[in-house]
Design a protein around this motif. Structure first.
Motif, PDB file in Angstrom:
ATOM      1  N   TYR A  15     -17.486  24.964  15.545  1.00 15.06           N
ATOM      2  CA  TYR A  15     -18.022  26.091  16.316  1.00 15.06           C
ATOM      3  C   TYR A  15     -19.315  25.679  17.007  1.00 15.06           C
ATOM      4  O   TYR A  15     -20.162  25.025  16.395  1.00 15.06           O
ATOM      5  CB  TYR A  15     -18.301  27.282  15.387  1.00 15.06           C
ATOM      6  CG  TYR A  15     -17.068  27.792  14.708  1.00 15.06           C
ATOM      7  CD1 TYR A  15     -16.294  28.801  15.298  1.00 15.06           C
ATOM      8  CD2 TYR A  15     -16.652  27.259  13.496  1.00 15.06           C
ATOM      9  CE1 TYR A  15     -15.142  29.251  14.692  1.00 15.06           C
ATOM     10  CE2 TYR A  15     -15.504  27.707  12.876  1.00 15.06           C
ATOM     11  CZ  TYR A  15     -14.748  28.707  13.471  1.00 15.06           C
ATOM     12  OH  TYR A  15     -13.611  29.150  12.871  1.00 15.06           O
ATOM     13  N   ASP A  16     -19.420  26.078  18.278  1.00 19.22           N
ATOM     14  CA  ASP A  16     -20.598  25.686  19.061  1.00 19.22           C
ATOM     15  C   ASP A  16     -21.912  26.130  18.423  1.00 19.22           C
ATOM     16  O   ASP A  16     -22.874  25.376  18.354  1.00 19.22           O
ATOM     17  CB  ASP A  16     -20.521  26.292  20.465  1.00 19.22           C
ATOM     18  CG  ASP A  16     -19.676  25.421  21.367  1.00 19.22           C
ATOM     19  OD1 ASP A  16     -19.305  24.311  20.897  1.00 19.22           O
ATOM     20  OD2 ASP A  16     -19.379  25.831  22.492  1.00 19.22           O
ATOM     21  N   PHE A  17     -21.925  27.379  17.933  1.00 20.40           N
ATOM     22  CA  PHE A  17     -23.206  27.874  17.397  1.00 20.40           C
ATOM     23  C   PHE A  17     -23.624  27.089  16.156  1.00 20.40           C
ATOM     24  O   PHE A  17     -24.801  26.857  15.920  1.00 20.40           O
ATOM     25  CB  PHE A  17     -23.118  29.374  17.101  1.00 20.40           C
ATOM     26  CG  PHE A  17     -22.209  29.737  15.963  1.00 20.40           C
ATOM     27  CD1 PHE A  17     -20.860  29.952  16.181  1.00 20.40           C
ATOM     28  CD2 PHE A  17     -22.701  29.848  14.672  1.00 20.40           C
ATOM     29  CE1 PHE A  17     -20.019  30.283  15.133  1.00 20.40           C
ATOM     30  CE2 PHE A  17     -21.869  30.178  13.621  1.00 20.40           C
ATOM     31  CZ  PHE A  17     -20.513  30.380  13.843  1.00 20.40           C
ATOM     32  N   MET A  18     -22.616  26.648  15.373  1.00 19.43           N
ATOM     33  CA  MET A  18     -22.953  25.840  14.199  1.00 19.43           C
ATOM     34  C   MET A  18     -23.536  24.493  14.606  1.00 19.43           C
ATOM     35  O   MET A  18     -24.477  23.986  14.009  1.00 19.43           O
ATOM     36  CB  MET A  18     -21.711  25.615  13.330  1.00 19.43           C
ATOM     37  CG  MET A  18     -21.277  26.806  12.513  1.00 19.43           C
ATOM     38  SD  MET A  18     -22.527  27.385  11.358  1.00 19.43           S
ATOM     39  CE  MET A  18     -22.458  26.119  10.104  1.00 19.43           C
ATOM     40  N   VAL A  19     -22.930  23.908  15.647  1.00 23.61           N
ATOM     41  CA  VAL A  19     -23.437  22.610  16.119  1.00 23.61           C
ATOM     42  C   VAL A  19     -24.860  22.761  16.641  1.00 23.61           C
ATOM     43  O   VAL A  19     -25.732  21.937  16.346  1.00 23.61           O
ATOM     44  CB  VAL A  19     -22.519  22.039  17.210  1.00 23.61           C
ATOM     45  CG1 VAL A  19     -23.118  20.779  17.803  1.00 23.61           C
ATOM     46  CG2 VAL A  19     -21.150  21.756  16.623  1.00 23.61           C
ATOM     47  N   ARG A  20     -25.093  23.857  17.378  1.00 21.85           N
ATOM     48  CA  ARG A  20     -26.461  24.075  17.871  1.00 21.85           C
ATOM     49  C   ARG A  20     -27.433  24.279  16.715  1.00 21.85           C
ATOM     50  O   ARG A  20     -28.522  23.729  16.694  1.00 21.85           O
ATOM     51  CB  ARG A  20     -26.496  25.294  18.804  1.00 21.85           C
ATOM     52  CG  ARG A  20     -26.034  25.010  20.217  1.00 21.85           C
ATOM     53  CD  ARG A  20     -26.525  26.082  21.172  1.00 21.85           C
ATOM     54  NE  ARG A  20     -25.989  27.393  20.846  1.00 21.85           N
ATOM     55  CZ  ARG A  20     -24.831  27.881  21.311  1.00 21.85           C
ATOM     56  NH1 ARG A  20     -24.120  27.159  22.154  1.00 21.85           N
ATOM     57  NH2 ARG A  20     -24.411  29.080  20.972  1.00 21.85           N
ATOM     58  N   GLY A  21     -27.014  25.084  15.747  1.00 21.88           N
ATOM     59  CA  GLY A  21     -27.866  25.319  14.577  1.00 21.88           C
ATOM     60  C   GLY A  21     -28.166  24.016  13.859  1.00 21.88           C
ATOM     61  O   GLY A  21     -29.303  23.729  13.489  1.00 21.88           O
ATOM     62  N   LEU A  22     -27.110  23.212  13.709  1.00 21.27           N
ATOM     63  CA  LEU A  22     -27.289  21.922  13.030  1.00 21.27           C
ATOM     64  C   LEU A  22     -28.243  21.026  13.820  1.00 21.27           C
ATOM     65  O   LEU A  22     -29.156  20.428  13.261  1.00 21.27           O
ATOM     66  CB  LEU A  22     -25.931  21.232  12.871  1.00 21.27           C
ATOM     67  CG  LEU A  22     -26.006  19.879  12.188  1.00 21.27           C
ATOM     68  CD1 LEU A  22     -26.218  20.076  10.702  1.00 21.27           C
ATOM     69  CD2 LEU A  22     -24.762  19.057  12.433  1.00 21.27           C
TER      70      LEU A  22
END
Lengths: 298, 247
Positions: A15-22
């Motif tokens: 998921y994009d938001f997870m990658v950004r968060g990471l």
């Protein structure tokens, strides 16, 4: 079996938001490790905690006036951070209050004010997001801010490494050597605020300092060299962020608390079992000493 | 580097901390290339004088010069060892790294730590007999060893004027003897040591020059003359309310 495990670790990052968060958390782990090490060695951990809480009103005012804009929040946080720092420094210099009490009092008032502001103009969910982080809210701008904060902090440490070591280790010598700077305090404070704001979406104000303090305190229990401590705390922060986000994804816990819990587990393990500076080691030494004394007495 | 003919000239040096007068019109000359003892009761301004010699304090009146230089322009020639070094003893750093810091003032923030620099650090470690302890974390040193580490840092810095504040405080017999031996070596090499000292017999035995202070300068010159009965009486009398007590 193995496929399930791989899936367990890989699925969140589809998921994009997870990658950004990471991305944001990993970047901030670098600057967090550096700043946190200085906080720990300069005994500023509690002040840092107070500072992070007291950013809430500034962020809240910016949020009410300008919405989710990152720049506005950064400026709001910088303004309150500096106000609190200057105010409590003045108070501790000019009245009989000591620094911790002055800082503590300011931070409580600011924190309460911030909570009041957010709950007046938002929902309970908004408040929870501010306090404990909200990984879905990490937008591309937040990611850029994290990159900028990490970059500036790293640059500061690379350029002024010698000055920083002396400032923390032996200010008297740093002065005699002509490497002393009054700018150090201010620069350090500004960097801390920028990084705290950048960590806000992922970690929340209450726990943002966790990404700074816990890896550094853990590394401090293992390392006998400053450069090693910086490196280890940055790496630990990264590992903790990855594990924490995976935990958060599968358990539904907010990202802030889960990252802090993972880092906290590392910290507790080290505090117990670090071979030189751990609790078990100290207990073993004390026990051996007592036994030796008893035998001599016989 | 070692310049015997250098002389610290103090002209009417006066320092105030708020309303308290710490040094009052001290005028004297301190020749370099010897061991100089600063003697006086607590609060007589010994530490203040040392800090003034470093150029750290704004003088209320007067001036200090070495040759025609203000003390601020003297480092790396000047090295200062505070009473109890206020360093962070639990800092993750080894003895060698602390001694290497002595090179930083000359190198600045960016100067490269070359092989020559490393050799200078080695020599300093060797001179103070710290090679076996080089890789230790500094908390594990004894008091005397910690002091030697800071002296080694000063040597690595290239200092030849050492300002020591109460260097014998808290040292045991062996460490005191060691430090005295070292100071004698430095004397032979033409280095200068200006040290605040409480122990009068130690000052008499090992320091050729002395300054007796009690906010103002009571006497300066050869130690035997400076530490005369009459001078000591003047310096210490008002601090001795006990009837009949004598320094």
């Amino acid at each position: 079996m193995i496929a399930t495990w791989i899936d367990f670790f890989a699925e969140p990052f589809r998921y994009d938001f997870m990658v950004r968060g990471l991305g944001s958390a990993v970047l901030l782990s670098i600057s967090g490790g550096l700043l946190g090490s200085v906080l720990v060695l300069r005994r500023l951990a509690l002040l840092g905690d107070a500072l992070s809480h007291s950013l809430l009103p500034g962020v809240a005012v910016a949020w009410i006036l300008f919405g989710q804009g990152v720049m506005a929040m950064l400026l709001g946080a910088l303004a309150t951070g500096l106000l609190i720092a200057v105010g409590s420094t003045l108070l501790s210099r000019l009245t009989r209050l000591k620094e911790d009490a002055a800082f503590g009092a300011f931070f409580l008032v600011a924190y309460a004010g911030g909570i009041a502001l957010v709950s007046q103009s938002g929902t309970r969910v908004d408040l929870l997001h501010f306090l404990f982080g909200h990984i879905l809210g990490v937008g591309p701008t937040d990611l850029w801010l994290s990159a900028a904060a990490a970059g500036v902090t790293l640059l500061f440490f690379v350029l002024f490494y010698r000055g920083i070591v002396l400032e923390v280790f032996d200010p008297t010598f740093s002065r005699a050597a002509g490497m002393h700077g009054r700018w150090f305090q201010l620069a350090f404070l500004s960097l801390a605020v920028i990084n705290l704001v950048a960590a806000l979406q992922t970690m929340g104000v209450v726990l943002a300092l966790g990404l700074f303090l816990l890896p550094a305190a853990t590394a401090y229990l293992w390392c006998d060299r400053f450069s090693a401590m910086l490196l280890v705390s940055a790496l630990l922060g990264m590992a903790g962020s990855v594990m924490g986000l995976i935990l958060s994804f599968h358990s539904g816990l907010s990202s802030g608390p889960s990252i802090v819990l993972c880092l906290g587990a590392c910290f507790l393990f080290s505090a117990l079992s670090s071979p030189r500076y751990g609790l078990l080691h100290s207990l073993r030494l004390a026990w051996r000493e007592r036994r030796a004394v008893r035998h001599t007495a016989d | 580097m070692a310049a015997h003919h250098d002389i610290f000239r103090l002209q009417d040096v006066t320092v105030r901390y708020g309303r308290r007068l710490a040094l009052d019109g001290v005028s004297t000359q301190i020749p370099c290339g010897g061991l100089v003892a600063l003697v006086g009761p607590n609060g007589a301004g010994k530490s203040t004088l040392l800090r003034s010699l470093l150029g750290w304090l704004p003088l209320t009146r007067g001036e200090i010069r070495l040759g025609d230089l203000h003390p601020r322009h003297l480092h790396p020639r000047l090295a200062y060892l505070p009473q109890r070094a206020e360093v962070e003893w639990d800092f993750p750093i080894t003895v060698r790294e602390v001694v290497a810091q002595g090179r930083w003032p000359s190198l600045g923030f960016f100067g490269r730590f070359s092989a020559e620099e490393k050799r200078r650090v080695d020599r300093a470690l060797e001179e103070l007999d710290l090679i076996p302890l080089a890789q230790e974390q500094i908390r594990r040193l004894s008091g005397g060893q910690q002091q030697r580490m800071f002296l080694a840092r000063a040597i690595a810095q290239g200092a030849d004027i050492f300002l020591l504040d109460e260097p014998f405080n808290g040292l045991d017999l062996a460490a005191t003897a060691e430090l005295l031996h070292l100071l004698q070596q430095w004397l032979a090499q033409g280095r200068t040591v200006i040290a605040a000292i409480h122990d009068l017999s130690l000052a008499r035995a090992h320091f050729s020059q002395a300054l007796l202070l009690d906010t103002r300068l009571i006497a300066a010159g050869p130690t035997a003359e400076v530490l005369s009965e009459a001078n000591l009486d003047t310096a210490f009398r008002r601090h001795m309310p006990v009837l009949g007590a004598r320094p």
